[in-house]
Design an enzyme around this catalytic site. Structure first.
Site, PDB file in Angstrom:
ATOM      1  N   ASP A 102       0.864  -1.166   0.000  1.00 48.16           N
ATOM      2  CA  ASP A 102       0.000   0.000   0.000  1.00 48.16           C
ATOM      3  C   ASP A 102       0.914   1.234   0.000  1.00 48.16           C
ATOM      4  OD1 ASP A 102      -2.677   1.083   0.342  1.00 48.16           O
ATOM      5  OD2 ASP A 102      -2.157   1.498   2.414  1.00 48.16           O
ATOM      6  N   LYS A 130      -0.930  -1.678  -4.753  1.00 52.38           N
ATOM      7  CA  LYS A 130      -1.759  -0.474  -4.927  1.00 52.38           C
ATOM      8  C   LYS A 130      -0.827   0.704  -5.197  1.00 52.38           C
ATOM      9  CE  LYS A 130      -5.471  -1.066  -1.466  1.00 52.38           C
ATOM     10  NZ  LYS A 130      -5.810  -0.638  -0.095  1.00 52.38           N
TER      11      LYS A 130
HETATM   12  P1  IMP Z   1       1.914  -0.445   3.826  1.00 56.57           P
HETATM   13  O1  IMP Z   1       3.012  -0.351   4.845  1.00 56.57           O
HETATM   14  O2  IMP Z   1       1.077   0.804   3.824  1.00 56.57           O
HETATM   15  O3  IMP Z   1       2.408  -0.791   2.449  1.00 56.57           O
HETATM   16  O4  IMP Z   1       0.920  -1.527   4.339  1.00 56.57           O
HETATM   17  C1  IMP Z   1       1.043  -2.841   4.024  1.00 56.57           C
HETATM   18  C2  IMP Z   1       0.164  -3.699   4.899  1.00 56.57           C
HETATM   19  O5  IMP Z   1      -1.074  -3.048   5.210  1.00 56.57           O
HETATM   20  C3  IMP Z   1      -0.211  -4.959   4.179  1.00 56.57           C
HETATM   21  O6  IMP Z   1       0.694  -5.966   4.440  1.00 56.57           O
HETATM   22  C4  IMP Z   1      -1.585  -5.264   4.745  1.00 56.57           C
HETATM   23  O7  IMP Z   1      -1.455  -6.045   5.906  1.00 56.57           O
HETATM   24  C5  IMP Z   1      -2.162  -3.919   5.093  1.00 56.57           C
HETATM   25  N1  IMP Z   1      -3.062  -3.435   4.030  1.00 56.57           N
HETATM   26  C6  IMP Z   1      -2.831  -2.481   3.112  1.00 56.57           C
HETATM   27  N2  IMP Z   1      -3.875  -2.306   2.294  1.00 56.57           N
HETATM   28  C7  IMP Z   1      -4.808  -3.197   2.698  1.00 56.57           C
HETATM   29  C8  IMP Z   1      -6.131  -3.523   2.211  1.00 56.57           C
HETATM   30  O8  IMP Z   1      -6.679  -2.985   1.236  1.00 56.57           O
HETATM   31  N3  IMP Z   1      -6.762  -4.508   2.910  1.00 56.57           N
HETATM   32  C9  IMP Z   1      -6.219  -5.147   3.971  1.00 56.57           C
HETATM   33  N4  IMP Z   1      -4.995  -4.884   4.427  1.00 56.57           N
HETATM   34  C10 IMP Z   1      -4.287  -3.917   3.796  1.00 56.57           C
END
Ligand code: IMP
Ligand code: MG
Length: 178
Positions: A102, A130
Site C-alpha cells: 500500500d 496499490k
Molecule cells: P503499507 O506499509 O502501507 O504498504 O501496508 C502494508 C500492509 O497493510 C499490508 O501488508 C496489509 O497487511 C495492510 N493493508 C494495506 N492495504 C490493505 C487492504 O486494502 N486490505 C487489507 N490490508 C491492507
C-alpha cells in the site's frame, strides 16, 4: 461476510492461475540457490502456502510479524516488529512474501532491517500492489495484480482481523469501516 462486500475483485480461479505463474517464475529464477520465503504475518499466509506449493525447487519458510496499522485502514507510518525470524539468513536468498503493498512503508522498513543481516539476495513477492497509494519507492520483482485504491479483504487480507478466510478477494463496503 459476503454482504459486507461491494464486489468481488479477484475470484479463486484468477488468484490460483496467477500464483501458479509466479511459482513457475520463482522456480526458474532460484534454481541452485538457497531460497528462503519470508512471509509477513498474518495477511500473507494464504498466498505463502499456495505459492510454496507451486515452487518446484527446495526452499525453506520463515515468518515475521510486524504491525503498522492497528484496527485502522490507513498505515500509521510506524512499524513495530512483533515476531522476528527463527533462523539466520546470512548468505541465503530471501524472498519476502507480502499480501499487499500500500504505502510501501512496511516493506521498506523490512527490507532495510533484513539487509543488515547480509543475505546473498533479497527480493519481494506480493500478491497485490496499490501503486496509487505509494509513499516510498519499492522494487517488486514478483507481483500478482495491480489493484485500485479500495480497501480489500479476503484470501488472507483482513479488516480488524475478519474476512481472512474468504477464498477470494473483495472490496469492503465503506460503511463497514467508516
Ligand atoms: P503499507 O506499509 O502501507 O504498504 O501496508 C502494508 C500492509 O497493510 C499490508 O501488508 C496489509 O497487511 C495492510 N493493508 C494495506 N492495504 C490493505 C487492504 O486494502 N486490505 C487489507 N490490508 C491492507
Ligand atoms: Mg500484511
Amino acid at each position: 461476510m459476503i454482504k459486507d462486500l461491494k464486489e468481488i475483485l479477484l475470484d479463486e480461479k484468477k488468484i490460483k492461475e496467477k500464483v501458479k505463474e509466479l511459482g513457475k517464475r520463482i522456480t526458474r529464477d532460484y534454481e541452485g540457490k538457497e531460497l528462503v520465503l519470508v512471509g509477513v504475518l498474518k495477511g500473507s499466509v494464504m498466498f505463502m502456502s499456495d505459492l510454496m506449493k507451486n515452487i518446484e525447487i527446495p526452499c525453506c519458510m520463515d515468518f515475521m510479524a510486524v504491525s503498522s496499522y492497528g484496527a485502522a485502514t490507513e498505515s500509521s507510518g510506524i512499524v513495530r516488529i512483533l515476531k522476528d525470524l527463527d533462523y539466520p539468513i546470512e548468505g541465503k536468498d530471501i524472498l519476502i512474501v507480502e499480501d499487499i503493498i500500500d504505502s510501501g512503508i512496511t516493506l521498506k522498513y523490512l527490507l532495510e532491517y533484513l539487509k543488515a543481516r547480509k543475505p546473498s539476495s533479497i527480493e519481494v513477492a506480493c500478491l497485490l500492489n496499490k501503486p496509487e497509494r505509494r509513499r516510498v519507492e519499492i522494487e517488486v520483482k514478483y507481483q500478482g495484480f495491480e489493484v485500485p485504491d479500495h480497501f480489500l479483504v479476503g484470501y488472507g487480507l483482513d479488516y480488524a482481523e475478519r474476512y481472512r478466510n474468504l477464498p477470494f478477494i473483495g472490496i469492503l463496503k465503506e460503511e463497514v469501516y467508516k
